[in-house]
Design a protein around this motif. Structure first.
Motif, PDB file in Angstrom:
ATOM      1  N   VAL A  38      36.344 -14.047 -11.222  1.00  0.00           N
ATOM      2  CA  VAL A  38      37.418 -15.097 -10.644  1.00  0.00           C
ATOM      3  C   VAL A  38      37.190 -15.627  -9.610  1.00  0.00           C
ATOM      4  O   VAL A  38      36.220 -15.070  -8.802  1.00  0.00           O
ATOM      5  N   GLU A  39      37.939 -16.773  -9.145  1.00  0.00           N
ATOM      6  CA  GLU A  39      37.668 -17.317  -7.823  1.00  0.00           C
ATOM      7  C   GLU A  39      38.800 -16.922  -7.082  1.00  0.00           C
ATOM      8  O   GLU A  39      40.261 -17.283  -7.261  1.00  0.00           O
ATOM      9  N   VAL A  40      38.521 -16.339  -5.838  1.00  0.00           N
ATOM     10  CA  VAL A  40      39.699 -16.150  -4.888  1.00  0.00           C
ATOM     11  C   VAL A  40      40.026 -17.239  -4.157  1.00  0.00           C
ATOM     12  O   VAL A  40      39.107 -17.960  -3.439  1.00  0.00           O
ATOM     13  N   LEU A  41      41.093 -17.865  -4.002  1.00  0.00           N
ATOM     14  CA  LEU A  41      41.860 -19.220  -3.547  1.00  0.00           C
ATOM     15  C   LEU A  41      42.100 -18.859  -2.365  1.00  0.00           C
ATOM     16  O   LEU A  41      42.036 -19.621  -1.189  1.00  0.00           O
ATOM     17  N   ARG A  42      43.000 -17.903  -2.092  1.00  0.00           N
ATOM     18  CA  ARG A  42      43.764 -17.408  -0.760  1.00  0.00           C
ATOM     19  C   ARG A  42      43.732 -15.896  -0.915  1.00  0.00           C
ATOM     20  O   ARG A  42      43.707 -15.248  -1.814  1.00  0.00           O
ATOM     21  N   GLU A  43      44.256 -15.423   0.468  1.00  0.00           N
ATOM     22  CA  GLU A  43      44.408 -13.994   0.479  1.00  0.00           C
ATOM     23  C   GLU A  43      45.744 -13.855   1.189  1.00  0.00           C
ATOM     24  O   GLU A  43      46.264 -14.864   2.123  1.00  0.00           O
ATOM     25  N   TRP A  44      46.685 -12.838   1.077  1.00  0.00           N
ATOM     26  CA  TRP A  44      47.845 -12.499   1.798  1.00  0.00           C
ATOM     27  C   TRP A  44      48.002 -11.044   1.724  1.00  0.00           C
ATOM     28  O   TRP A  44      47.780 -10.451   0.613  1.00  0.00           O
ATOM     29  N   GLU A  45      47.646 -10.436   2.985  1.00  0.00           N
ATOM     30  CA  GLU A  45      47.556  -8.972   3.174  1.00  0.00           C
ATOM     31  C   GLU A  45      46.435  -8.355   2.184  1.00  0.00           C
ATOM     32  O   GLU A  45      45.318  -8.845   2.074  1.00  0.00           O
ATOM     33  N   ILE A  46      47.025  -7.512   1.367  1.00  0.00           N
ATOM     34  CA  ILE A  46      46.115  -6.770   0.244  1.00  0.00           C
ATOM     35  C   ILE A  46      45.981  -7.619  -0.912  1.00  0.00           C
ATOM     36  O   ILE A  46      45.313  -7.083  -1.945  1.00  0.00           O
ATOM     37  N   TRP A  47      46.525  -8.833  -1.133  1.00  0.00           N
ATOM     38  CA  TRP A  47      46.599  -9.590  -2.188  1.00  0.00           C
ATOM     39  C   TRP A  47      45.534 -10.851  -2.388  1.00  0.00           C
ATOM     40  O   TRP A  47      45.464 -11.515  -1.214  1.00  0.00           O
ATOM     41  N   ARG A  48      45.148 -11.325  -3.253  1.00  0.00           N
ATOM     42  CA  ARG A  48      44.140 -12.037  -3.509  1.00  0.00           C
ATOM     43  C   ARG A  48      44.616 -13.229  -4.645  1.00  0.00           C
ATOM     44  O   ARG A  48      45.113 -12.605  -5.889  1.00  0.00           O
ATOM     45  N   GLN A  49      44.860 -14.482  -4.313  1.00  0.00           N
ATOM     46  CA  GLN A  49      45.214 -15.371  -5.423  1.00  0.00           C
ATOM     47  C   GLN A  49      43.763 -15.920  -6.019  1.00  0.00           C
ATOM     48  O   GLN A  49      43.033 -16.208  -5.299  1.00  0.00           O
ATOM     49  N   VAL A  50      43.586 -15.816  -7.377  1.00  0.00           N
ATOM     50  CA  VAL A  50      42.588 -15.737  -7.868  1.00  0.00           C
ATOM     51  C   VAL A  50      42.977 -16.887  -9.229  1.00  0.00           C
ATOM     52  O   VAL A  50      44.151 -17.199  -9.710  1.00  0.00           O
ATOM     53  N   ARG A  51      41.930 -17.515  -9.621  1.00  0.00           N
ATOM     54  CA  ARG A  51      41.837 -18.538 -10.583  1.00  0.00           C
ATOM     55  C   ARG A  51      40.695 -18.073 -11.638  1.00  0.00           C
ATOM     56  O   ARG A  51      39.563 -17.718 -11.208  1.00  0.00           O
ATOM     57  N   ASP A  52      40.995 -17.972 -12.826  1.00  0.00           N
ATOM     58  CA  ASP A  52      40.180 -17.662 -14.090  1.00  0.00           C
ATOM     59  C   ASP A  52      39.501 -18.872 -14.607  1.00  0.00           C
ATOM     60  O   ASP A  52      39.703 -19.965 -14.250  1.00  0.00           O
ATOM     61  N   ILE A  53      38.479 -18.750 -15.581  1.00  0.00           N
ATOM     62  CA  ILE A  53      37.782 -19.509 -16.043  1.00  0.00           C
ATOM     63  C   ILE A  53      38.547 -20.581 -16.763  1.00  0.00           C
ATOM     64  O   ILE A  53      38.301 -21.864 -16.865  1.00  0.00           O
TER      65      ILE A  53
ATOM     66  N   LEU B 129      40.198  -7.118   7.904  1.00  0.00           N
ATOM     67  CA  LEU B 129      41.477  -7.095   9.040  1.00  0.00           C
ATOM     68  C   LEU B 129      42.381  -6.081   8.882  1.00  0.00           C
ATOM     69  O   LEU B 129      42.566  -5.658   7.803  1.00  0.00           O
ATOM     70  N   ALA B 130      43.145  -5.862  10.020  1.00  0.00           N
ATOM     71  CA  ALA B 130      44.197  -4.822  10.011  1.00  0.00           C
ATOM     72  C   ALA B 130      45.329  -5.166   8.837  1.00  0.00           C
ATOM     73  O   ALA B 130      45.917  -4.081   8.214  1.00  0.00           O
ATOM     74  N   ASP B 131      45.415  -6.278   8.535  1.00  0.00           N
ATOM     75  CA  ASP B 131      46.652  -6.641   7.623  1.00  0.00           C
ATOM     76  C   ASP B 131      46.123  -6.704   6.159  1.00  0.00           C
ATOM     77  O   ASP B 131      46.818  -6.888   5.268  1.00  0.00           O
ATOM     78  N   GLY B 132      44.815  -6.443   5.909  1.00  0.00           N
ATOM     79  CA  GLY B 132      44.604  -6.103   4.527  1.00  0.00           C
ATOM     80  C   GLY B 132      43.576  -7.395   3.879  1.00  0.00           C
ATOM     81  O   GLY B 132      42.964  -7.444   2.798  1.00  0.00           O
ATOM     82  N   ARG B 133      43.413  -8.447   4.949  1.00  0.00           N
ATOM     83  CA  ARG B 133      42.606  -9.728   4.437  1.00  0.00           C
ATOM     84  C   ARG B 133      41.444  -9.342   4.705  1.00  0.00           C
ATOM     85  O   ARG B 133      40.833  -8.633   5.500  1.00  0.00           O
ATOM     86  N   SER B 134      40.387  -9.777   3.935  1.00  0.00           N
ATOM     87  CA  SER B 134      39.051  -9.567   3.971  1.00  0.00           C
ATOM     88  C   SER B 134      38.093 -10.026   5.219  1.00  0.00           C
ATOM     89  O   SER B 134      37.442  -9.612   5.604  1.00  0.00           O
ATOM     90  N   GLY B 135      38.470 -11.314   5.733  1.00  0.00           N
ATOM     91  CA  GLY B 135      37.965 -11.951   6.676  1.00  0.00           C
ATOM     92  C   GLY B 135      36.687 -12.966   6.166  1.00  0.00           C
ATOM     93  O   GLY B 135      35.880 -13.685   6.877  1.00  0.00           O
ATOM     94  N   LEU B 136      36.475 -12.751   4.729  1.00  0.00           N
ATOM     95  CA  LEU B 136      35.530 -13.483   4.067  1.00  0.00           C
ATOM     96  C   LEU B 136      36.257 -15.088   3.792  1.00  0.00           C
ATOM     97  O   LEU B 136      37.348 -15.156   3.695  1.00  0.00           O
ATOM     98  N   PRO B 137      35.146 -15.907   3.563  1.00  0.00           N
ATOM     99  CA  PRO B 137      35.714 -17.512   3.328  1.00  0.00           C
ATOM    100  C   PRO B 137      36.219 -17.550   1.917  1.00  0.00           C
ATOM    101  O   PRO B 137      35.887 -16.835   1.269  1.00  0.00           O
TER     102      PRO B 137
END
Length: 161
Positions: free
Chosen positions: A62-77, A19-27
């Motif tokens: 890593v598991e992507v939990l959320r997106e904000w612009e070009i940033w991804r909130q992730v969780r590791d093992i 998307l234009a704001d950097g989010r992927s559009g993926l679930p």
């Protein structure tokens, strides 16, 4: 008729595209892997936030939990949560072998010939997964491992099918 075709085209779901704001559009949530051999986990979504951890292992899932612009909130093992720039992540699938030394088999069957054993904590490339088994590779070797013995794939998630 053209108008109906145009309406149907507009109503059809578009393939996932950035998307234009950097989010992927993926679930979300979804699994991805760390691309470079050195990647920074930050306390918030931006370069101004302090680095909370440095990963020094390319391919770590890593598991992507959320997106904000070009940033991804992730969780590791280990359950550590933080933010990473999308450029540090890859859609290439990897998983971590969990708990004990595991046996990999020549086919998706416990009665199949064992082909090698792998240590817990090893990062493997995920080629495909069905209901119970995943085909994985590491250092030029491949084999089948029970999905329940990996972190980085969801129960029932079809990969490479």
């Amino acid at each position: 008729m053209r108008r109906l075709a145009l309406l149907l085209l507009l109503a059809a779901p578009a393939p996932a595209a950035e998307l234009a704001d950097g989010r992927s559009g993926l679930p979300t949530p979804r699994f991805v892997s760390i691309k470079p051999a050195r990647a920074y986990l930050r306390t918030g979504p931006g370069d101004k936030y302090p680095i909370s951890f440095v990963y020094v292992r390319a391919g770590l899932p890593v598991e992507v939990l959320r997106e904000w612009e070009i940033w991804r909130q992730v969780r590791d093992i280990d359950g550590t949560i933080g933010w990473m720039n999308k450029n540090l992540l890859s859609g290439e699938r990897h998983a971590v072998v969990t708990k004990d030394v595991r046996t990999l088999y020549g086919s998706a069957d416990l009665q199949a010939r064992p082909v090698w054993r792998i240590e817990p904590g090893a990062v493997v490339g995920v080629v495909l997964c069905d209901a119970a088994w995943c085909r994985v590779t590491r250092d030029g070797k491949g084999g089948y491992i029970l999905r329940s013995q990996l972190w980085g794939v969801y129960p029932g998630e079809a990969i490479g099918s």
